[in-house]
Design a protein around this motif. Structure first.
Motif, PDB file in Angstrom:
ATOM      1  N   LEU A  26       0.831  -1.192   0.000  1.00 39.58           N
ATOM      2  CA  LEU A  26       0.000   0.000   0.000  1.00 39.58           C
ATOM      3  C   LEU A  26       0.868   1.247   0.000  1.00 39.58           C
ATOM      4  CD1 LEU A  26      -1.323   0.693   3.574  1.00 39.58           C
ATOM      5  CD2 LEU A  26      -0.092  -1.400   3.103  1.00 39.58           C
ATOM      6  N   GLU A  27       0.227   2.363  -0.250  1.00 40.54           N
ATOM      7  CA  GLU A  27       0.938   3.636  -0.268  1.00 40.54           C
ATOM      8  C   GLU A  27       0.311   4.561   0.750  1.00 40.54           C
ATOM      9  OE1 GLU A  27       2.083   7.229  -3.405  1.00 40.54           O
ATOM     10  OE2 GLU A  27       1.463   5.263  -4.150  1.00 40.54           O
ATOM     11  N   LEU A  28       1.124   5.071   1.652  1.00 34.51           N
ATOM     12  CA  LEU A  28       0.615   5.971   2.672  1.00 34.51           C
ATOM     13  C   LEU A  28       0.500   7.388   2.119  1.00 34.51           C
ATOM     14  CD1 LEU A  28       2.594   4.902   5.880  1.00 34.51           C
ATOM     15  CD2 LEU A  28       0.281   4.258   5.225  1.00 34.51           C
ATOM     16  N   PRO A  29      -0.464   8.148   2.607  1.00 32.82           N
ATOM     17  CA  PRO A  29      -0.574   9.545   2.190  1.00 32.82           C
ATOM     18  C   PRO A  29       0.515  10.396   2.843  1.00 32.82           C
ATOM     19  CG  PRO A  29      -2.136   9.090   3.926  1.00 32.82           C
ATOM     20  CD  PRO A  29      -1.491   7.764   3.580  1.00 32.82           C
ATOM     21  N   VAL A  57       3.900  13.048  11.241  1.00 29.63           N
ATOM     22  CA  VAL A  57       5.117  12.777  10.479  1.00 29.63           C
ATOM     23  C   VAL A  57       4.980  11.414   9.795  1.00 29.63           C
ATOM     24  CG1 VAL A  57       6.631  14.131  11.991  1.00 29.63           C
ATOM     25  CG2 VAL A  57       6.289  11.699  12.460  1.00 29.63           C
ATOM     26  N   LYS A  58       5.680  11.266   8.678  1.00 29.21           N
ATOM     27  CA  LYS A  58       5.799   9.958   8.048  1.00 29.21           C
ATOM     28  C   LYS A  58       7.172   9.405   8.379  1.00 29.21           C
ATOM     29  CE  LYS A  58       4.331   8.982   3.791  1.00 29.21           C
ATOM     30  NZ  LYS A  58       4.265   8.853   2.302  1.00 29.21           N
ATOM     31  N   LEU A  59       7.191   8.136   8.785  1.00 30.66           N
ATOM     32  CA  LEU A  59       8.440   7.500   9.216  1.00 30.66           C
ATOM     33  C   LEU A  59       8.815   6.337   8.309  1.00 30.66           C
ATOM     34  CD1 LEU A  59       7.704   7.191  13.049  1.00 30.66           C
ATOM     35  CD2 LEU A  59       8.964   9.027  11.899  1.00 30.66           C
ATOM     36  N   GLY A 103      12.739   4.746  13.832  1.00 30.93           N
ATOM     37  CA  GLY A 103      13.055   4.900  12.424  1.00 30.93           C
ATOM     38  C   GLY A 103      13.496   6.298  12.075  1.00 30.93           C
ATOM     39  N   ILE A 104      13.357   6.631  10.788  1.00 36.26           N
ATOM     40  CA  ILE A 104      13.841   7.895  10.251  1.00 36.26           C
ATOM     41  C   ILE A 104      12.661   8.707   9.716  1.00 36.26           C
ATOM     42  CG2 ILE A 104      15.363   8.951   8.521  1.00 36.26           C
ATOM     43  CD1 ILE A 104      16.951   6.285   8.553  1.00 36.26           C
ATOM     44  N   VAL A 105      12.631   9.980  10.036  1.00 33.60           N
ATOM     45  CA  VAL A 105      11.571  10.856   9.538  1.00 33.60           C
ATOM     46  C   VAL A 105      11.737  11.054   8.035  1.00 33.60           C
ATOM     47  CG1 VAL A 105      10.546  13.161   9.658  1.00 33.60           C
ATOM     48  CG2 VAL A 105      11.354  12.041  11.756  1.00 33.60           C
ATOM     49  N   LEU A 106      10.677  10.751   7.265  1.00 30.38           N
ATOM     50  CA  LEU A 106      10.675  10.952   5.817  1.00 30.38           C
ATOM     51  C   LEU A 106      10.036  12.276   5.423  1.00 30.38           C
ATOM     52  CD1 LEU A 106       9.565   7.404   4.564  1.00 30.38           C
ATOM     53  CD2 LEU A 106      11.873   8.384   4.481  1.00 30.38           C
ATOM     54  N   GLU A 152       6.711   1.656   6.558  1.00 30.49           N
ATOM     55  CA  GLU A 152       6.482   3.074   6.807  1.00 30.49           C
ATOM     56  C   GLU A 152       5.265   3.226   7.710  1.00 30.49           C
ATOM     57  OE1 GLU A 152       6.022   5.150   3.124  1.00 30.49           O
ATOM     58  OE2 GLU A 152       8.015   4.604   2.371  1.00 30.49           O
ATOM     59  N   ALA A 153       5.196   4.365   8.390  1.00 25.82           N
ATOM     60  CA  ALA A 153       4.053   4.616   9.269  1.00 25.82           C
ATOM     61  C   ALA A 153       3.814   6.114   9.372  1.00 25.82           C
ATOM     62  CB  ALA A 153       4.299   4.030  10.655  1.00 25.82           C
ATOM     63  N   ILE A 154       2.555   6.468   9.579  1.00 27.58           N
ATOM     64  CA  ILE A 154       2.183   7.831   9.923  1.00 27.58           C
ATOM     65  C   ILE A 154       2.035   7.886  11.435  1.00 27.58           C
ATOM     66  CG2 ILE A 154       0.479   9.660   9.708  1.00 27.58           C
ATOM     67  CD1 ILE A 154       1.906   9.176   7.107  1.00 27.58           C
ATOM     68  N   ALA A 155       2.705   8.843  12.064  1.00 24.37           N
ATOM     69  CA  ALA A 155       2.656   8.954  13.522  1.00 24.37           C
ATOM     70  C   ALA A 155       2.378  10.395  13.916  1.00 24.37           C
ATOM     71  CB  ALA A 155       3.982   8.493  14.136  1.00 24.37           C
TER      72      ALA A 155
END
Length: 324
Positions: free
Chosen positions: A21-24, A31-33, A68-71, A98-101
């Protein structure tokens, strides 16, 4: 990106499936990680089974905490930028690349910690800190009885108890695992399969334990009621035994002890300022090298179900971590 997700609740945790899947982009305050590691916690298993008090909408990825690392950062986020290495409180979403946090739930990884250890310490040590300091009021010189001491939250309680100056009695069901806990600094270790009430009383000259930290419940709780000291605090962390126990209210009355519920995350959600101070304390301890999680195994994302089974089948010592 890949995410291991639950599409239907089931006792069988193998229902997790790998999805593409693709996160928005992250929204306001988010933040996206790019996740590098996510630790396994018992509530992850309960959520898959639909037994946890927090019930996310389907489909979802388990995984309460990661590193993780902030994207990318959303509107209003000023304390983080792309490239920052962070530890993140997620509640769900950690079994993914990846994750949205929420940005407010992300903070820099303590100095000297890698991604694996950074993912493994927050929930366990925050639980131990809130339990022993905020709810249990543990004092130097008191006796702390820690059940499930070879698990992640148990080992954290042993560490925090020693840091606070308590005498720590650690229990578990495996002599081999208890040897690891003893090596971590527990003053005494007891195998619960042989009973522990009389041994705790012997070790405390008949007084009993001042504070009892119980993530197990069931028979362990029942026996704990019989070896708690006057003015003792019996801290309810969870029920990994599978049975939620009960106690007749005459027992706390006669023996003068308190039964205290502990939900470290909820404590912070209801009192954000106090929650922030609690997190700052464990982060400071971690940066100073006073606390560090014991990680017994790591698994790649593809084998996250195996990682969960290691916890479910009581084979883990300390923490188990999924890596991406």
């Amino acid at each position: 990106m890949r995410a291991l997700r639950v599409h239907e609740l089931s006792e069988d945790i193998s229902v997790l499936k790998m999805d593409e899947l693709e996160l928005p982009r992250p929204g306001k305050g988010q933040v996206k990680l790019q996740l590098k590691a996510c630790s396994i916690n018992f509530p992850d298993i309960l959520m898959v089974q639909g037994k946890y008090q927090f019930k996310p909408e389907l489909p979802f990825s388990p995984g309460m905490e990661g590193a993780g690392i902030v994207l990318d950062v959303g509107e209003g986020v000023t304390h983080l930028k792309p490239g920052d290495e962070v530890v993140a409180g997620l509640r769900i979403g950690g079994f993914a690349e990846e994750a949205i946090a929420e940005a407010s739930a992300c903070r820099p990884i303590p100095k000297g910690m890698d991604f694996v250890k950074a993912a493994a310490y927050p929930a366990a040590y925050l639980t131990a800190y809130v339990a022993l300091v905020i709810r249990g009021n543990l004092k130097a010189g008191e006796t702390l009885l820690v059940h499930g001491a070879s698990g992640g939250v148990g080992m954290a309680a042993v560490d925090v108890g020693k840091l606070l100056g308590a005498t720590v009695i650690a229990t578990g069901a495996s002599n081999e695992k208890l040897a690891a806990v003893k090596a971590r600094g527990a003053d005494h270790v007891l195998n619960v399969t042989e009973g522990f009430k009389d041994k705790v009383k012997d070790l405390t000259e008949g007084r009993g334990a001042d504070v009892i930290y119980d993530p197990v419940g069931g028979d362990v709780f029942d026996e704990s009621v019989r070896c708690i000291a006057w003015n003792g605090r019996l801290l309810i962390i969870g029920f990994t035994s599978g049975r939620i126990p009960s106690v007749g209210v005459n027992m706390p009355l006669i023996k003068g002890f308190s039964v205290v519920g502990v939900r470290a995350g909820e404590y912070g959600r209801r009192d954000p300022e106090a929650g922030k101070k609690n997190i700052e304390t464990i982060d400071k301890w971690a940066a100073e090298g006073k606390i560090a999680p014991y990680v017994c195994a790591t698994f790649p994302l593809e084998q996250a179900v195996d990682a969960m089974r290691m916890l479910q089948e009581r084979k883990a010592v300390g923490k188990v971590v999924v890596t991406m």
